[in-house]
Design a protein around this motif. Structure first.
Motif, PDB file in Angstrom:
ATOM      1  N   GLY A   1     -10.705  -7.854  -0.721  1.00 16.41           N
ATOM      2  CA  GLY A   1      -9.788  -7.168   0.175  1.00 16.41           C
ATOM      3  C   GLY A   1      -9.002  -8.087   1.085  1.00 16.41           C
ATOM      4  O   GLY A   1      -7.772  -8.046   1.123  1.00 16.41           O
ATOM      5  N   LEU A   2      -9.691  -8.935   1.835  1.00 23.86           N
ATOM      6  CA  LEU A   2      -8.989  -9.814   2.762  1.00 23.86           C
ATOM      7  C   LEU A   2      -8.474 -11.076   2.094  1.00 23.86           C
ATOM      8  O   LEU A   2      -7.568 -11.725   2.610  1.00 23.86           O
ATOM      9  CB  LEU A   2      -9.896 -10.170   3.948  1.00 23.86           C
TER      10      LEU A   2
ATOM     11  N   TYR B   1     -11.778   0.003   7.065  1.00 25.40           N
ATOM     12  CA  TYR B   1     -11.788  -1.427   7.391  1.00 25.40           C
ATOM     13  C   TYR B   1     -12.353  -2.259   6.235  1.00 25.40           C
ATOM     14  O   TYR B   1     -13.410  -1.952   5.693  1.00 25.40           O
ATOM     15  CB  TYR B   1     -12.635  -1.685   8.631  1.00 25.40           C
ATOM     16  N   HIS B   2     -11.656  -3.372   5.939  1.00 32.78           N
ATOM     17  CA  HIS B   2     -12.176  -4.364   4.998  1.00 32.78           C
ATOM     18  C   HIS B   2     -12.736  -5.588   5.732  1.00 32.78           C
ATOM     19  O   HIS B   2     -13.418  -6.412   5.130  1.00 32.78           O
ATOM     20  CB  HIS B   2     -11.083  -4.808   4.025  1.00 32.78           C
TER      21      HIS B   2
ATOM     22  N   ARG C   1      -5.034  -9.814   1.133  1.00 30.38           N
ATOM     23  CA  ARG C   1      -4.624  -8.863   2.158  1.00 30.38           C
ATOM     24  C   ARG C   1      -3.150  -8.470   2.058  1.00 30.38           C
ATOM     25  O   ARG C   1      -2.796  -7.311   2.268  1.00 30.38           O
ATOM     26  CB  ARG C   1      -4.943  -9.374   3.556  1.00 30.38           C
ATOM     27  N   ASP C   2      -2.273  -9.422   1.747  1.00 34.41           N
ATOM     28  CA  ASP C   2      -0.847  -9.101   1.645  1.00 34.41           C
ATOM     29  C   ASP C   2      -0.558  -8.241   0.418  1.00 34.41           C
ATOM     30  O   ASP C   2       0.258  -7.316   0.470  1.00 34.41           O
ATOM     31  CB  ASP C   2      -0.022 -10.383   1.601  1.00 34.41           C
TER      32      ASP C   2
ATOM     33  N   ASN D   1       0.844  -1.192   0.000  1.00 34.63           N
ATOM     34  CA  ASN D   1       0.000   0.000   0.000  1.00 34.63           C
ATOM     35  C   ASN D   1       0.881   1.246   0.000  1.00 34.63           C
ATOM     36  O   ASN D   1       1.595   1.498   0.969  1.00 34.63           O
ATOM     37  CB  ASN D   1      -0.918  -0.014   1.227  1.00 34.63           C
TER      38      ASN D   1
ATOM     39  N   ASN E   1      -7.280  -5.433   9.835  1.00 39.77           N
ATOM     40  CA  ASN E   1      -7.956  -5.686   8.563  1.00 39.77           C
ATOM     41  C   ASN E   1      -8.321  -4.397   7.842  1.00 39.77           C
ATOM     42  O   ASN E   1      -9.419  -4.246   7.297  1.00 39.77           O
ATOM     43  CB  ASN E   1      -9.221  -6.532   8.797  1.00 39.77           C
TER      44      ASN E   1
ATOM     45  N   MET F   1      -2.793  -4.848   4.019  1.00 38.33           N
ATOM     46  CA  MET F   1      -3.677  -4.730   5.181  1.00 38.33           C
ATOM     47  C   MET F   1      -2.880  -4.821   6.479  1.00 38.33           C
ATOM     48  O   MET F   1      -1.864  -5.518   6.544  1.00 38.33           O
ATOM     49  CB  MET F   1      -4.733  -5.835   5.155  1.00 38.33           C
TER      50      MET F   1
ATOM     51  N   THR G   1      -9.351 -15.353  -3.272  1.00 40.17           N
ATOM     52  CA  THR G   1      -8.567 -14.173  -3.656  1.00 40.17           C
ATOM     53  C   THR G   1      -9.452 -13.140  -4.343  1.00 40.17           C
ATOM     54  O   THR G   1      -9.223 -11.931  -4.214  1.00 40.17           O
ATOM     55  CB  THR G   1      -7.414 -14.556  -4.592  1.00 40.17           C
TER      56      THR G   1
ATOM     57  N   THR H   1     -12.987  -3.711  -3.157  1.00 36.53           N
ATOM     58  CA  THR H   1     -11.859  -2.969  -3.712  1.00 36.53           C
ATOM     59  C   THR H   1     -12.165  -2.567  -5.147  1.00 36.53           C
ATOM     60  O   THR H   1     -13.114  -3.056  -5.756  1.00 36.53           O
ATOM     61  CB  THR H   1     -10.566  -3.808  -3.702  1.00 36.53           C
TER      62      THR H   1
ATOM     63  N   HIS I   1      -6.582  -0.731   5.598  1.00 29.75           N
ATOM     64  CA  HIS I   1      -5.465  -0.054   4.941  1.00 29.75           C
ATOM     65  C   HIS I   1      -5.924   1.351   4.560  1.00 29.75           C
ATOM     66  O   HIS I   1      -6.920   1.851   5.065  1.00 29.75           O
ATOM     67  CB  HIS I   1      -4.912  -0.865   3.762  1.00 29.75           C
TER      68      HIS I   1
END
Length: 318
Positions: free
Chosen positions: A122-123, A146-147, A126-127, A54, A135, A131, A198, A98, A137
């Motif tokens: 989003g989650l 928050y996601h 996450r990487d 991010n 949870n 995030m 994903t 997203t 970014h």
């Protein structure tokens, strides 16, 4: 009558967090609305931003959001494909979806180009999206959001915040559970591979006894509320009530632009007619233009494409 509530926002620490922020939120109730005014900063420590996934930096926001004190359920839900679906008790928005899609031509493997039809969850990614342990970014404006369920807000009450239509959002550790499940098999197009969460399109709503509805809604102490869950969809992706205009998906949280609302009443019979529930369910979690299939009551199965209808919902259109 005006009711003013100022929340004492205490800074919390986390072994995984890197930075603390002086969050401030003030809630009030007047003229039939529940409103929060905040500086857009959380009342807890966060991960480091920018980070590898991010590139944005947290910045203070002038945020004012209002929802109705008397929410009512409509006959069909409003799909919230982007933007905030609600706001936490600390003034931080809930934004589960997203704007990023799989894109093999992009250096990062994803971009804002929706052509592939595979929308990053989003989650689930996450990487890739940087995030933190809550949870959350930061977007390009510096807005922290928050996601998924922020653990630091679940310690003292099940109430996490309010949805854009005014109904409460609670967290009770997956009780009751979500009705969404991963699809079986493999993705038919690039990026291929098994459905692993994903992408939003990896999920489907199957429901079942004692599960939440397709908007993550259910009963709590005899009244309707939404639930945040530890599994998809994490927060509701559709709302049964009419969303407040303060929650525009393409505006700042305090902007006075129209949001995604249910359409106004009309005398046009075609506009009043709602798509079948099966057609709406067939496009749950899918993007506009994706192929779909559903079975109308008493008729053979139909194939079509997911489209935004004049009634303001995304449904499978033959």
């Amino acid at each position: 009558m005006r009711r003013l509530i100022t929340l004492p926002l205490v800074l919390l620490s986390s072994a995984l967090a890197a930075h603390e922020h002086h969050g401030h939120a003030q809630w009030s109730e007047h003229n039939g609305q529940r409103c929060v005014t905040s500086n857009g900063l959380p009342n807890h420590a966060t991960g480091q931003f920018p980070n590898r996934g991010n590139p944005h930096r947290i910045s203070e926001q002038a945020t004012h959001l209002c929802v109705t004190l008397t929410p009512k359920k409509n006959a069909t839900p409003t799909m919230i494909e982007r933007g905030a679906i609600g706001v936490a008790i600390n003034g931080v928005p809930f934004r589960p979806e997203t704007a990023d899609y799989y894109d093999a031509s992009s250096q990062r493997g994803f971009s804002r180009n929706p052509q592939s039809g595979w929308n990053l969850e989003g989650l689930g990614a996450r990487d890739l999206l940087g995030m933190d342990s809550n949870n959350a970014h930061v977007d390009e404006r510096g807005l922290y959001h928050y996601h998924g369920v922020p653990p630091t807000l679940t310690a003292h009450s099940s109430l996490l915040g309010y949805a854009a239509d005014g109904f409460e959002i609670h967290y009770r550790a997956n009780q009751p559970p979500s009705g969404y499940r991963l699809k079986p098999g493999q993705r038919p197009t690039a990026p291929y591979g098994r459905y692993d969460g994903t992408y939003i399109e990896d999920w489907q709503y199957v429901g079942g006894p004692h599960t939440l509805d397709r908007c993550n809604g259910g009963e709590l102490d005899g009244r309707f509320v939404y639930f945040a869950t530890d599994s998809f969809p994490f927060f509701p992706r559709c709302l049964w009530g009419t969303p407040s205009a303060d929650f525009s998906p393409r505006a700042r949280p305090n902007a006075a632009q129209p949001s995604q609302r249910l359409p106004a009443r009309t005398n046009d019979a075609a506009a009043r007619r709602q798509p079948p529930a099966a057609a709406i369910d067939a496009c749950s979690g899918r993007s506009d233009g994706q192929r779909c299939q559903f079975s109308p009551p008493g008729r053979p199965s139909l194939q079509g494409q997911c489209r935004r209808t004049p009634q303001g919902v995304t449904a499978c259109v033959p």
